[in-house]
Write an enzyme that holds these catalytic residues in place. Structure first.
Site, mmCIF file in Angstrom:
data_model
loop_
_atom_site.group_PDB
_atom_site.id
_atom_site.type_symbol
_atom_site.label_atom_id
_atom_site.label_comp_id
_atom_site.label_asym_id
_atom_site.label_seq_id
_atom_site.Cartn_x
_atom_site.Cartn_y
_atom_site.Cartn_z
ATOM 1 N N ASP A 118 -0.193 3.388 -4.082
ATOM 2 C CA ASP A 118 -0.459 3.538 -5.572
ATOM 3 C C ASP A 118 -0.178 3.997 -6.480
ATOM 4 O O ASP A 118 1.590 3.923 -6.472
ATOM 5 C CB ASP A 118 -1.023 5.317 -5.291
ATOM 6 C CG ASP A 118 -2.378 6.190 -4.234
ATOM 7 O OD1 ASP A 118 -2.899 5.128 -3.841
ATOM 8 O OD2 ASP A 118 -3.076 6.878 -4.771
ATOM 9 N N ASP A 119 -0.417 3.780 -7.906
ATOM 10 C CA ASP A 119 0.662 3.447 -8.861
ATOM 11 C C ASP A 119 1.190 3.000 -9.540
ATOM 12 O O ASP A 119 1.926 3.045 -10.290
ATOM 13 C CB ASP A 119 1.815 5.320 -8.705
ATOM 14 C CG ASP A 119 0.286 7.048 -8.896
ATOM 15 O OD1 ASP A 119 -0.248 6.551 -8.386
ATOM 16 O OD2 ASP A 119 1.390 7.584 -8.549
ATOM 17 N N HIS A 169 -7.768 2.521 -10.469
ATOM 18 C CA HIS A 169 -6.865 4.154 -10.001
ATOM 19 C C HIS A 169 -7.042 4.056 -11.360
ATOM 20 O O HIS A 169 -5.656 5.222 -11.907
ATOM 21 C CB HIS A 169 -5.510 3.401 -9.727
ATOM 22 C CG HIS A 169 -4.904 5.245 -8.476
ATOM 23 N ND1 HIS A 169 -6.101 5.695 -8.180
ATOM 24 C CD2 HIS A 169 -3.894 5.372 -8.279
ATOM 25 C CE1 HIS A 169 -5.039 6.832 -8.066
ATOM 26 N NE2 HIS A 169 -3.506 7.006 -8.273
ATOM 27 N N HIS A 173 -3.990 7.270 -14.846
ATOM 28 C CA HIS A 173 -3.833 8.544 -13.730
ATOM 29 C C HIS A 173 -4.427 9.744 -14.387
ATOM 30 O O HIS A 173 -3.706 11.012 -13.978
ATOM 31 C CB HIS A 173 -2.462 9.054 -13.366
ATOM 32 C CG HIS A 173 -2.137 9.004 -12.074
ATOM 33 N ND1 HIS A 173 -1.812 10.450 -11.849
ATOM 34 C CD2 HIS A 173 -1.944 8.495 -10.622
ATOM 35 C CE1 HIS A 173 -1.966 10.732 -10.585
ATOM 36 N NE2 HIS A 173 -2.100 9.308 -9.579
ATOM 37 N N HIS A 264 2.794 5.207 -2.164
ATOM 38 C CA HIS A 264 3.425 5.218 -3.934
ATOM 39 C C HIS A 264 4.616 4.119 -4.249
ATOM 40 O O HIS A 264 5.303 3.734 -3.326
ATOM 41 C CB HIS A 264 3.518 6.630 -4.509
ATOM 42 C CG HIS A 264 2.328 7.349 -4.701
ATOM 43 N ND1 HIS A 264 2.048 7.887 -3.174
ATOM 44 C CD2 HIS A 264 1.298 7.674 -4.967
ATOM 45 C CE1 HIS A 264 1.256 8.730 -3.311
ATOM 46 N NE2 HIS A 264 0.845 8.888 -4.735
#
Length: 294
Positions: A118-119, A169, A173, A264
Site C-alpha cells: 500500500d501507499d 487506493h 489516502h 507498505h
C-alpha cells in the site's frame, strides 16, 4: 386573414390501447394528438407527452410550448426539442453493490496467498521491493495513491511490466468513512485518471485504513471496482512501535492459505518493511505457499 385574426384551437386526444396496457400491467406514456386550426387549415401531429407536462395545474415544463413539442411560426409547425444535459458515463461497467470487501484469495489454488503493498509508488522503497520480488520470482498487488503517480510514472510502468497488479487506493489516502458517494467517486476518478497516464485501468479498490461504508461500496459498484481488504496485518505502518522482527513474527505466525497480507512500500520510512520482506518471503515459499497477484 392577418396574424392578429388567427385563431388557434388545441385539442388533446388520448389514443392509447387500454386493453393492451392493462394486460401487461404497464401504463405507457399516453400518445396525444395535437390539432391546430389556423385560418381554416387544420394541422395534426402526434406527440408523445409525459404526465409531467400537465403537472402543477397543466403548466408545461421550461422550454416546452403549450402545444407540447410544436411551435407555429406564420402557420408553419416546427418541432422543438430541449437538448439533453451532458452526461459522462462511468469509466467501468457498473457492478452489483457489495456489502463487504474481499478478505481472502479463495480461487487461486490451495496454498495461494496474496502480498499487497500500500501507499506507493515511492521513489526509494518501491524499487527495492520490486528487486526482492524479482529475486524470488513472486507476484504481488500494489495499491497506489493517485497523487504520487505523476512524479513516479516510470516506477508505475516498471511495476506493471513485472507482472504485478496495480489498484486504486484513492487520490490522497483520504479517510472515506464519512464521505458521500459523490466524494468517494471523486477520489476514485482522480486516481484512475492519474494511473491512466501509465496505461493502467484498475479493477480493484482498497479503502485507506480499511474504512468501508455504504457510500464506498456504491462508488466501487458504479466504477466497476472490486473492494479488497486484508486478513493479515503485521502493522508495518506503525514505524514508531513495530520493528522488522515483529513484522516477520506476525506474518509467519498468522498467515494461512488464502490470506491477504498487508504491507507498505510508501507512506513513510519503510526500511523495516523491506528488511522483513527479505526474511519472510523465502520462509513462506519454503512452507509451500504460492504468492499470487490479485
Amino acid at each position: 386573414m392577418s396574424d392578429e385574426d388567427l385563431q388557434r384551437t388545441v385539442q388533446i386526444e388520448h389514443t392509447g390501447n387500454p386493453a393492451a396496457d392493462g394486460a401487461a400491467g404497464v401504463r405507457r406514456p399516453p400518445r396525444r394528438r395535437v390539432v391546430a386550426a389556423i385560418g381554416g387549415v387544420t394541422l395534426v401531429a402526434g406527440v408523445s407527452m409525459t404526465a409531467g407536462i400537465l403537472s402543477s395545474g397543466g403548466k408545461p415544463s421550461p422550454g416546452t410550448t403549450t402545444a407540447g413539442a410544436l411551435r407555429t411560426v406564420r402557420g408553419t409547425p416546427r418541432a422543438t426539442a430541449k437538448p439533453s444535459p451532458a452526461w459522462t458515463p462511468p469509466k467501468h461497467p457498473a457492478t452489483a453493490v457489495a456489502t463487504k470487501p474481499q478478505y481472502y484469495v479463495d480461487d487461486q489454488g490451495p496454498r495461494a496467498i496474496a502480498l499487497t503493498m500500500d501507499d506507493g509508488p515511492h521513489p526509494v522503497y518501491t524499487p527495492q521491493v520490486l528487486e526482492i520480488f524479482r529475486e524470488y520470482d513472486i507476484k504481488a498487488t500494489f495499491n497506489m495513491i493517485g497523487g504520487q503517480v505523476a512524479s513516479n510514472l516510470s516506477i508505475v510502468r516498471e511495476v506493471s511490466a513485472a507482472g504485478h497488479t496495480i489498484t486504486n487506493h484513492t487520490w490522497n489516502h483520504a479517510d472515506l468513512l464519512h464521505l458521500t458517494t459523490r466524494q468517494v467517486l471523486s477520489q476514485i476518478d482522480r486516481c484512475n485518471d492519474a494511473l491512466a497516464a501509465a496505461e493502467q485501468s484498475p479493477s480493484i479498490f482498497r479503502a485507506p485504513y480499511g474504512n468501508w461504508s455504504k457510500a464506498v461500496f456504491e462508488a466501487c459498484a458504479e466504477r466497476g471496482l472490486k473492494p479488497v481488504d486484508w486478513s493479515v496485518d503485521p502493522r508495518d505502518w506503525d514505524t514508531a512501535q513495530v520493528d522488522t522482527q515483529e513484522i516477520v513474527h506476525t506474518v509467519l505466525r498468522t498467515t494461512r492459505a488464502h490470506d491477504i497480507i498487508l504491507e507498505h512500500d510508501g507512506g513513510g520510512v519503510r526500511r523495516n518493511t523491506v528488511a522483513a520482506l527479505r526474511i519472510f518471503i523465502p520462509k513462506l515459499l519454503a512452507e509451500g505457499y504460492k504468492f499470487v497477484a490479485m
